[in-house]
Design an enzyme around this catalytic site. Structure first.
Site, short mmCIF file in Angstrom:
data_model
loop_
_atom_site.label_atom_id
_atom_site.label_comp_id
_atom_site.label_asym_id
_atom_site.label_seq_id
_atom_site.Cartn_x
_atom_site.Cartn_y
_atom_site.Cartn_z
N GLY B 294 1.09 -1.61 0.08
CA GLY B 294 -0.02 0.10 -0.03
C GLY B 294 0.62 0.57 0.16
O GLY B 294 2.06 1.18 -0.57
N SER B 295 -0.11 2.41 0.40
CA SER B 295 0.82 4.04 0.22
C SER B 295 2.36 4.07 1.19
O SER B 295 3.22 4.95 0.58
CB SER B 295 -0.42 5.29 1.05
OG SER B 295 -1.44 4.61 0.59
N THR B 296 2.46 2.83 1.91
CA THR B 296 3.99 3.62 2.25
C THR B 296 4.85 2.97 1.49
O THR B 296 6.28 3.20 1.33
CB THR B 296 5.08 2.73 3.63
OG1 THR B 296 3.98 1.10 3.46
CG2 THR B 296 3.48 2.50 4.80
#
Lengths: 390, 642
Positions: B294-296
């Site tokens: 995801g966004s990490t």
């Protein structure tokens, strides 16, 4: 007396003294731990002191026998044989024999445990030499010449195997076989007897469980380390620990209880451990010299009886030595036989000294005869010179 | 004379003489062989068979944290050894032993009568308690010995359980560091040898030989017990609060790859590992688990684009309509309606998916994937722990426009937590990719001297210092102004990035309402000393957003570490912004009693997670009146109106 001393075979005497004194030292070294810890004995020098006593007694026996004419001894043979046979019978009669470690080999005389099989060694060798000399001209006939002594040998052999003492029985067999060989038996008879002996030995070995197990254990002692392989493993450990120089006199580890009979049957293992290959070489070379001397004495013996007796004695001793050393190194099955002159044991030492005394007597007689001949030769030449001068 | 010639007798004599002489030579050869050549083998074999040795077990090396705090200790726990030949009355002794240790009389008798030099009663006689040992000592039976032995003691209980692993009944390492460093830890066994006679009876008159055991080396870790316990505590709290399927955290020193803390849930007590399922102790989630980050993962895209000078965070702008069309597919932003026009710095702050797709497209598939690999994804990091996974990347030929787009914001790639932490460490430390590690060195137990120490291993220089500094600035604004505000610490400069990763279900599709929410953050942002990663798998009773669940935990961990380690407060940090996204927060309406069909038409800024059968809502979560972010999910249960 003086003539006796003058004609002694001194190299033989040296070898005998060397081996027996070396044995005394090794008995002390091999037994002091065991003796010191044994609550019944409680004296580290116990076995040493006794062996020392036996050695002194043995030397008396030796000198006595070396002066006692072996020819007169020959005349006593039938009597001696009879006594031996009766004693052997007595051992196997229940209640009379003394049993140790599963073998009934002794008669308790109160002050001394007599081992009739030791006496049998001397009786059988004497008897065989005597009988085959007397029957010299009948030896070609199996039935008339060979059969009677062979039957008696078989009887004695059976009584000893029953004890059981297969090692001693085998050594007697070998000594008598060699006498037979040199008495002049026909080759075909010897071949037949040899085959019968081998088949018989195999049957005997396979017939008794304990002997079969010993046979398998000497082939692979590590298969049953706590049972049948136990002694051989510890013997091998002792030998292997010795390397070239040994761990040093008195420093054996195996004798401290690991190796049973360290001062008797397995004394050679302790020698190998403490004195290494050097000690082993000393013992083996000494026995080889002894054998050589024995054969030489036989060759120079003044008569056929002396010749056969000398050979029988020599190979009786040598066969014991090779059976013993073969057993401790795993070449032959363990039979419980001592190393002559070196192992602890009164009967054995006295008998061996008696044997060697007889051998010495034959040597002396041989030397005297040869000496006379030489002196005559010298006289003759002087006479000739004298004659020539005249 | 006789008919057999004297010559024949002479020949026989010579033959016999030579044969026996030959036998003597063979015997001499045999003895020499045993003494010189076969000697070693025979002695070794014999040693094995006949040593009357009471074993003295070496003390296993301790495991220490970076400051010498003992994490795994030893406690005396003797082992029962018997010398069967010395036992006087086996039946009686067996009976007595059966009363003390959990063994039947028959079993005990079997041990006591076994043909062996020394017999260890295994496993019943191992690791005896002090009480049992005392009772056995009191028996005072010959042939019964207590061999010096120890068992593992865990002064911090579950702390660091997965990393430490555990040992078995013979103190052999079975899992974790105990297993992988077993050779170093175990030491060498010693023995008390006593002289005995052939029957194994002890000969007291002769002195015993004592060969001391050689203790194992201590293992010194990079782990900091203080930080570890902060992490453990926070994971415990998260577990209690959210009842997640799992949770994990890693703290690393970004400047050298040293792992300072590592933990996961569910966990176990190393002394009682058998009481949990093997999956629990087998899997050290921070290195084992793989999922779509995801966004990490956007940090990697950001760093790559900056390194390639493709974007100026402040000057360039991007307009987010709420979705982006890629290769015929519509990729939506998590924020329905889109973020509108934003600078790229705001793209990062808002974690705007279309914005990152745009960055990915600017990089192109070759460059993006080259950077992804350079940052260490798709291969094991090489951390000195067992069971590491390597994750999955698209193969070059598989990467189409859609794959490029989703990879740019962290979907469609499968990575491990340790990979992410290692990569982000490189992104913020000036571009240096280190090999992460937990074992710092070995310490001699006797002298306390370090006998082996591991230095950080630099694997690659990925980006420049300038790029790295831009990444730090951008991530600091994420915490101050963007999705990571939950981690904001007053007075400390914290940078970070949240993530809400979708999980792939067993059928290969993304699971509904089942996310791994995560946060990766570091402080101080100007010179990062601590890098924290936290991930919570499927938290319950909450909105599953990284910013909601994970970043506050990350912030708490960072704050506690900074205070504990006396890191000075910074000046000139960014102020926390409160207007976004608080403004679009909406009040949850009361839905109970409403018709589900009607709800679907008019509830436009909240999403519904529908459970149960029926037309009418009978319960809802969160409850009416609670404020949630726009686009949040409301869980409703349907039923019969009556």
């Amino acid at each position: 007396m003086k003539k006796h001393l003058k004609n002694m075979d001194y190299p033989l005497l040296v070898i005998i003294l060397l081996l027996s004194l070396f044995g005394l030292v090794m008995v002390y070294s091999a037994s002091f731990v065991h003796a010191g810890l044994d609550p019944n004995v409680n004296d580290p020098a116990f076995y040493f002191k006794r062996q020392r006593l036996w050695l002194i007694l043995g030397l008396f026996v030796f000198f006595f026998m070396s002066m006692f004419s072996y020819r007169r001894l020959g005349q006593l043979t039938p009597l001696l044989f009879l006594i031996t046979f009766l004693l052997l019978l007595a051992v196997i009669i229940p209640g009379l024999g003394v049993t140790r470690n599963g073998a009934t080999r002794w008669l308790d005389l109160g002050f001394f445990l007599l081992q009739p099989s030791e006496l049998a060694k001397i009786s059988m060798v004497l008897y065989f030499a005597y009988a085959l000399t007397k029957k010299e001209d009948r030896l070609d006939s199996f039935n008339k010449g060979l059969l009677p002594p062979l039957l008696l040998l078989l009887g004695v052999f059976t009584l000893i195997v029953l004890q059981p003492d297969f090692g001693t029985a085998a050594s007697i067999m070998i000594a008598c076989g060699i006498i037979l060989l040199f008495a002049g038996a026909k080759f075909i008879h010897l071949l037949g007897l040899g085959s019968v002996a081998i088949v018989g030995a195999l049957l005997l070995i396979l017939g008794a469980d304990y002997r079969r197990e010993r046979l398998t254990s000497f082939m692979d002692p590590f298969a049953d380390p706590s049972g049948d392989g136990y002694q051989l493993i510890h013997s091998l450990i002792a030998i292997a620990s010795g390397k070239i120089n040994g761990v040093g006199l008195a420093n054996s580890v195996q004798k401290s209880g690991f190796l049973p009979e360290a001062h008797t049957d397995f004394i050679m293992s302790i020698i190998a451990e403490e004195l290494g290959l050097i000690g082993v070489l000393f013992v083996i070379i000494s026995f080889m010299v002894l054998m050589f001397k024995g054969v030489l004495i036989a060759k120079r013996a003044p008569d056929q009886f002396g010749r056969l007796l000398a050979l029988g004695i020599t190979f009786q001793i040598i066969s014991q030595a090779i059976i013993n050393m073969g057993a401790i190194s795993g070449l032959l099955p363990i039979t419980g036989i001592t190393l002559p002159l070196i192992s602890y044991g009164g009967s054995s030492l006295l008998i061996t000294f008696a044997f060697l005394g007889i051998l010495m007597n034959i040597a002396i007689k041989g030397n005297i005869v040869r000496g006379y001949n030489r002196e005559e030769e010298v006289d003759n030449s002087k006479e000739k010179q004298f004659k020539a001068a005249r | 004379m006789r008919r057999i010639a004297a010559v024949t007798v002479k020949r026989r004599l010579t033959t016999v003489f030579l044969l026996i002489a030959l036998y003597f030579i063979i015997m001499l050869g045999r003895l020499a062989y045993v003494q010189l050549i076969g000697s070693e083998e025979i002695l070794a074999k014999a040693e094995e068979l006949w040593s009357r040795d009471i074993p003295l077990f070496a003390e296993r090396g301790k495991i220490l944290d970076r400051n010498g705090e003992v994490l795994v200790d030893n406690q005396l726990a003797p082992t029962l050894a018997v010398v069967p030949r010395q036992i006087v009355n086996p039946e009686e002794v067996a009976k007595k032993l059966a009363d003390i240790i959990p063994i039947t009389e028959e079993e005990a008798l079997k041990h006591l009568t076994k043909v062996a030099a020394v017999e260890i009663i295994h496993p019943e006689g191992k690791k005896l308690s002090e009480e049992q040992a005392d009772q056995i000592r009191m028996l005072n039976e010959p042939g019964i010995y207590l061999a010096q032995d120890s068992k593992r003691l865990y002064p911090h209980d579950e702390l660091l359980a997965h990393v430490l692993g555990f040992t078995g009944i013979d103190n052999q390492g079975l899992m974790g560091l105990e297993a992988s460093y077993d050779e170093e830890l175990k030491g060498d066994r010693g023995a008390l040898s006593f002289f005995s006679d052939a029957k194994g009876r002890r000969l007291n008159q002769l002195s015993n030989r004592y060969s001391p055991p050689e203790d194992g080396n201590h293992l010194s870790l990079t782990i900091d017990a203080e930080i570890q316990s902060i992490v453990e505590r926070e994971l415990d709290i998260a577990q209690a609060k959210y009842d997640p399927d799992g949770a994990l955290a890693i703290v690393m020193d970004p400047d050298n790859g040293q792992v300072l803390a590592m933990s996961s849930r569910p966990t176990f007590h190393p002394a009682e590992y058998q009481s949990v399922a093997p999956e629990v102790y087998n899997r050290n989630l921070p290195v084992f688990s793989t999922y779509e980050p995801g966004s990490t993962f956007k940090i990697v895209t950001l760093a790559s684009a900056l390194e390639e000078n493709l974007v100026d965070l402040d000057k360039d702008t991007y307009y987010d309509s709420g979705h982006i069309k890629v290769g015929g597919a519509r990729i939506r932003c998590w924020h329905s309606g889109g973020h509108g026009s934003q600078s790229y710095l705001e793209v990062v702050q808002n974690s705007c998916n279309p914005g990152f797709v745009n960055l990915g497209q600017k990089l192109g598939k070759e460059k993006l994937f080259t950077y992804i690999r350079e940052f260490g994804f798709g291969q094991k990091t090489g951390i000195d722990l067992q069971g590491e996974s390597k994750g999955i990347l698209f193969k070059d030929e598989q990467v189409g426009p859609v794959e490029l787009a989703t990879s740019a914001f962290g979907q469609g790639v499968s990575v491990t937590p340790i990979q992410q932490v290692t990569a982000v460490a490189a992104a913020i430390n000036g571009g240096y990719l280190y090999e992460p590690y937990v074992v710092k060195g070995l310490i001699d137990p006797a002298t306390g001297e370090v006998i082996e120490s591991k230095e950080p291993t630099l694997k690659e220089r990925v980006i420049s210092e300038e790029t790295s500094s831009e990444v730090r600035r951008a991530l600091e604004t994420v915490v101050a102004k963007g999705t990571g505000r939950g981690a904001y610490l007053d007075g400390y400069r914290v940078g970070g990035k949240t993530g809400t990763a979708q999980k792939v279900g067993p059928n290969g599709r993304y699971l509904e309402n089942n996310h791994i929410v995560s946060f990766i953050g570091f402080a101080p942002a100007d010179d990062p000393e601590y890098l924290v990663y936290i991930a919570v798998d499927n938290p319950k009773n909450t909105i599953q957003f990284g910013g909601v669940v994970a970043s506050p935990i990350g912030g708490k961990i960072l704050g506690d570490i900074l205070r504990k380690k006396d890191v000075p407060k910074r000046e000139g940090g960014l102020e926390k912004e409160y207007q976004w996204p608080d403004s679009p927060k909406v009040e949850v309406p009361g839905l109970v009693g409403e018709d589900i069909k009607k709800l679907r038409t008019y509830l436009y800024d909240l999403r519904l997670d529908v459970h149960g059968e029926g037309d009418t809502v009978i319960s809802q979560s969160p409850s009416p009146g609670e404020k949630v972010e726009s686009g949040s999910i409301i869980r409703v249960y349907l039923g019969d109106p009556n």
